[in-house]
Design a protein around this motif. Structure first.
Motif, mmCIF file in Angstrom:
data_model
loop_
_atom_site.group_PDB
_atom_site.id
_atom_site.type_symbol
_atom_site.label_atom_id
_atom_site.label_comp_id
_atom_site.label_asym_id
_atom_site.label_seq_id
_atom_site.Cartn_x
_atom_site.Cartn_y
_atom_site.Cartn_z
ATOM 1 N N TYR A 167 0.772 -0.570 0.366
ATOM 2 C CA TYR A 167 -0.075 0.030 -0.145
ATOM 3 C C TYR A 167 0.929 1.592 -0.001
ATOM 4 O O TYR A 167 0.565 2.199 0.093
ATOM 5 C CB TYR A 167 -1.010 -0.137 1.308
ATOM 6 C CG TYR A 167 -1.728 -1.261 1.340
ATOM 7 C CD1 TYR A 167 -2.676 -1.568 -0.043
ATOM 8 C CD2 TYR A 167 -2.791 -1.818 2.203
ATOM 9 C CE1 TYR A 167 -3.570 -1.634 -0.305
ATOM 10 C CE2 TYR A 167 -3.243 -2.992 2.310
ATOM 11 C CZ TYR A 167 -4.177 -3.610 0.960
ATOM 12 O OH TYR A 167 -5.685 -3.634 1.131
ATOM 13 N N PHE A 168 2.158 1.090 0.404
ATOM 14 C CA PHE A 168 2.943 2.309 0.107
ATOM 15 C C PHE A 168 4.397 1.746 0.073
ATOM 16 O O PHE A 168 5.386 1.887 0.345
ATOM 17 C CB PHE A 168 2.942 2.550 1.574
ATOM 18 C CG PHE A 168 3.895 4.472 1.715
ATOM 19 C CD1 PHE A 168 2.770 4.958 1.521
ATOM 20 C CD2 PHE A 168 4.737 4.573 2.084
ATOM 21 C CE1 PHE A 168 3.164 6.709 1.371
ATOM 22 C CE2 PHE A 168 5.638 5.935 2.230
ATOM 23 C CZ PHE A 168 4.981 6.579 1.515
ATOM 24 N N GLY A 265 -1.360 5.756 1.879
ATOM 25 C CA GLY A 265 -0.989 3.562 2.089
ATOM 26 C C GLY A 265 0.288 4.095 3.813
ATOM 27 O O GLY A 265 -0.580 3.021 4.224
ATOM 28 N N ARG A 266 0.777 5.298 3.675
ATOM 29 C CA ARG A 266 1.210 4.889 5.022
ATOM 30 C C ARG A 266 0.307 4.500 5.966
ATOM 31 O O ARG A 266 -0.395 4.342 6.725
ATOM 32 C CB ARG A 266 1.751 6.740 6.027
ATOM 33 C CG ARG A 266 3.438 6.914 4.735
ATOM 34 C CD ARG A 266 3.466 8.224 5.646
ATOM 35 N NE ARG A 266 4.504 9.388 4.053
ATOM 36 C CZ ARG A 266 5.428 9.215 4.318
ATOM 37 N NH1 ARG A 266 6.391 7.735 4.390
ATOM 38 N NH2 ARG A 266 5.929 9.481 3.272
ATOM 39 N N LEU A 267 1.312 4.052 6.575
ATOM 40 C CA LEU A 267 0.915 3.291 8.420
ATOM 41 C C LEU A 267 0.409 3.644 9.394
ATOM 42 O O LEU A 267 -0.921 4.013 9.934
ATOM 43 C CB LEU A 267 1.885 2.024 9.127
ATOM 44 C CG LEU A 267 2.111 0.307 8.375
ATOM 45 C CD1 LEU A 267 3.199 -0.031 8.662
ATOM 46 C CD2 LEU A 267 0.401 -0.231 7.984
ATOM 47 N N PHE A 268 1.147 4.928 9.964
ATOM 48 C CA PHE A 268 0.556 5.291 10.754
ATOM 49 C C PHE A 268 1.549 7.069 10.566
ATOM 50 O O PHE A 268 1.309 8.062 11.855
ATOM 51 C CB PHE A 268 1.482 5.415 12.384
ATOM 52 C CG PHE A 268 2.764 5.129 12.267
ATOM 53 C CD1 PHE A 268 3.894 6.316 12.422
ATOM 54 C CD2 PHE A 268 3.924 4.026 11.604
ATOM 55 C CE1 PHE A 268 5.101 6.327 12.421
ATOM 56 C CE2 PHE A 268 4.963 4.311 11.624
ATOM 57 C CZ PHE A 268 5.723 5.295 12.299
ATOM 58 N N GLY A 269 1.222 7.213 9.089
ATOM 59 C CA GLY A 269 1.217 9.130 8.661
ATOM 60 C C GLY A 269 2.624 9.231 8.611
ATOM 61 O O GLY A 269 3.199 10.729 9.234
ATOM 62 N N GLY A 270 4.045 8.664 8.827
ATOM 63 C CA GLY A 270 4.434 8.806 9.179
ATOM 64 C C GLY A 270 6.086 9.535 8.937
ATOM 65 O O GLY A 270 6.733 9.003 7.583
ATOM 66 N N ASP A 271 5.396 10.178 8.183
ATOM 67 C CA ASP A 271 6.177 11.307 6.762
ATOM 68 C C ASP A 271 7.225 12.149 7.201
ATOM 69 O O ASP A 271 7.644 12.808 8.279
ATOM 70 C CB ASP A 271 5.064 12.251 6.247
ATOM 71 C CG ASP A 271 5.693 13.510 5.635
ATOM 72 O OD1 ASP A 271 7.119 13.344 5.117
ATOM 73 O OD2 ASP A 271 5.039 13.841 4.256
#
Ligand code: NDP
Ligand SMILES: O=C(O)C(=O)[C@@H](O)[C@H](O)C(=O)CO
Length: 278
Positions: A167-168, A265-271
């Motif tokens: 997904y990412f 698709g990030r799992l926890f928004g870890g940009d």
């Protein structure tokens, strides 16, 4: 089956798949990592922030394997980014691991608002000179973070460990790493709790090759050229996750899995540009 290797830009090698140790702790960590080593994993991924470096070192000793047959990777947390703090951080990791060198050490997150990741990188460059760490790299670095540390030190990280799963799929960051000669490693390579095992692109390939959906995803990682580090506490899954070198996905199968990528698709928004993890 022997695990193929990837050659890094400093001439060292990494196994094509490693073992993730977060969030294993205490006895479960020691027994889980020993069983992973028995299954054939040779690269063990830990971090100061996982709180399990002691257990990783214990598992290395319990395994009975010669030290040089195993690769231990750890990471400097955000709160240790100042130059002196980063040096002390790695010494602390060595002490908790009970090892006299670490094979691969990464800056865990850039924490750009703190703006000290270049100091942590300079510390790793110096620690490598001293032989305390063999290979140095980063994790969760975007192109601008990479270019800054390369520009300031003239030293290119050997590895950039980034979030990468169906997904990412990180099409752009894989290219950024490759253009700079940096090996991509994939964290949460199975997609952790959002594992897309039931997606037709994954399930159909699993049926076609007579393997599990998890094996399809890890094989996709290998064919993308990344080094996935799946975590499992279950010996049977540990073995299955390593057993991905006896089949090959077609170009269409690889493309169909990559096409599962989503902008959210990030799992926890870890940009990496905004996520702060101390
Ligand atoms: N640099 C960074 O910022 C980050 C690094 N990491 C690293 O990446 C490693 C792996 O990522 P992680 O987040 O653990 O995610 P993974 O994608 O490796 O997924 C782990 C989860 O999947 C389950 N699982 C494993 N194999 C299978 C299988 N074959 N079939 C079904 N379920 C399976 C595990 O359960 P069970 O144990 O019960 O088998 C566990 O719940 C971490 O351990 C850590 O070392 C992770 C996040 C961020
Ligand atoms: O596990 C790691 O390496 C991390 O960097 C964490 O961000 C971890 O993925 C987590 O706990 C996120 O909630």
């Amino acid at each position: 089956m022997a695990i193929p290797t990837r050659t890094l830009n400093d001439g060292s090698t990494l196994p094509a798949i490693g073992f993730g140790t977060y969030p294993l702790k205490d006895d479960e960590a020691v027994s889980g990592i020993v069983s992973a080593i028995e299954a054939g994993y040779r690269l063990l991924d830990t971090a100061v922030n996982y709180g399990n470096e002691q257990e990783v070192g214990e598992a290395v000793r319990v395994s009975g394997l010669p030290r040089e047959e195993l690769l231990v990777a750890s990471k400097i947390p955000g709160r240790h980014h100042g130059y002196d703090d980063a040096i002390a951080s790695v010494h602390g990791s060595l002490e908790r691991l009970g090892l006299d060198y670490i094979d691969l050490h990464l800056v865990h997150w850039p924490n750009p608002s703190v703006d000290k990741y270049a100091e942590a990188w300079r510390a790793l460059v110096d620690l490598r000179e001293q032989g305390l760490v063999r290979t140095i790299g980063v994790s969760n670095f975007a192109a601008a973070h990479l270019d800054r540390i390369i520009g300031e030190t003239g030293v290119t990280p050997a590895v950039n460990q980034i979030e990468l799963h169906p997904y990412f799929p990180q099409v752009d960051m894989r290219a950024v790493n490759a253009e700079r000669g940096i090996q991509t490693e994939s964290w949460s390579p199975l997609g952790k709790r959002q594992a897309p095992f039931a997606e037709p692109a994954v399930a159909d390939a699993a049926a076609a090759h007579g393997v599990t959906p998890g094996q399809v995803i890890l094989r996709w990682q290998v064919q993308l050229g990344s080094v996935p580090i799946p975590k499992s506490a279950t010996p049977e899954r540990q073995r299955a996750n390593l057993d991905v070198f006896g089949f090959e996905l077609s170009d269409d199968e690889v493309a169909a899995i990559t096409a599962l990528g989503r902008s959210d698709g990030r799992l926890f928004g870890g940009d990496p540009d905004t996520h702060e993890e101390m």
